[in-house]
Design a protein around this motif. Structure first.
Motif, PDB file in Angstrom:
ATOM      1  N   CYS A   6       9.427  -8.656  -7.656  1.00  0.00           N
ATOM      2  CA  CYS A   6       9.331  -7.574  -6.681  1.00  0.00           C
ATOM      3  C   CYS A   6       8.390  -6.495  -7.215  1.00  0.00           C
ATOM      4  O   CYS A   6       8.460  -6.140  -8.393  1.00  0.00           O
ATOM      5  N   GLN A  35       7.908  -5.134  -1.912  1.00  0.00           N
ATOM      6  CA  GLN A  35       7.682  -6.496  -1.434  1.00  0.00           C
ATOM      7  C   GLN A  35       7.911  -7.505  -2.558  1.00  0.00           C
ATOM      8  O   GLN A  35       7.637  -7.235  -3.724  1.00  0.00           O
ATOM      9  N   TRP A  36       8.407  -8.655  -2.155  1.00  0.00           N
ATOM     10  CA  TRP A  36       8.601  -9.756  -3.092  1.00  0.00           C
ATOM     11  C   TRP A  36       7.372 -10.640  -3.074  1.00  0.00           C
ATOM     12  O   TRP A  36       6.755 -10.846  -2.030  1.00  0.00           O
ATOM     13  N   THR A  64      11.430 -10.707   1.110  1.00  0.00           N
ATOM     14  CA  THR A  64      11.380  -9.252   1.243  1.00  0.00           C
ATOM     15  C   THR A  64      12.351  -8.790   2.330  1.00  0.00           C
ATOM     16  O   THR A  64      13.145  -7.866   2.115  1.00  0.00           O
TER      17      THR A  64
END
Length: 101
Positions: free
Chosen positions: A28, A63-64, A84
């Motif tokens: 992340c 965000q991932w 996400t």
């Protein structure tokens, strides 16, 4: 050394040992610090600083990412919008439980 079918097996084995394996990770984007993004991997691995220029242009904090690494070098990064969204919902649900009237 160029490796092909005519290369002796011992030379191919030595070359394989030299090049690190490709590893796939999820992390992340914790924050941006100057030209770097700090990527958090939870308990799997310590945080890592990656140049922002190596990430997708639309990448944002929170965000991932699906990351492909070769040793300590980033090979590929892609925003994982599904992860996400699911993590965002999980956090929102936890917050609701925390702040019940």
């Amino acid at each position: 050394m160029r490796i092909n079918d005519s290369t002796p097996k011992t030379a191919r084995a030595l070359e394989a040992k030299k090049s690190p394996a490709t590893t796939k990770l999820q992390g992340c984007i914790d924050r941006f610090e100057g030209k770097y993004a700090v990527i958090d991997f939870g308990d799997a691995k310590p945080p890592m600083n990656i140049l922002k220029s190596k990430l997708p242009k639309a990448a944002k904090e929170g965000q991932w990412l699906d990351l492909e690494m070769k040793g300590d070098k980033l090979v590929k990064a892609k925003v994982n919008q599904g992860k996400t969204d699911s993590m965002k919902k999980e956090i929102e649900d936890l917050m609701k439980d925390l702040f019940v009237d």
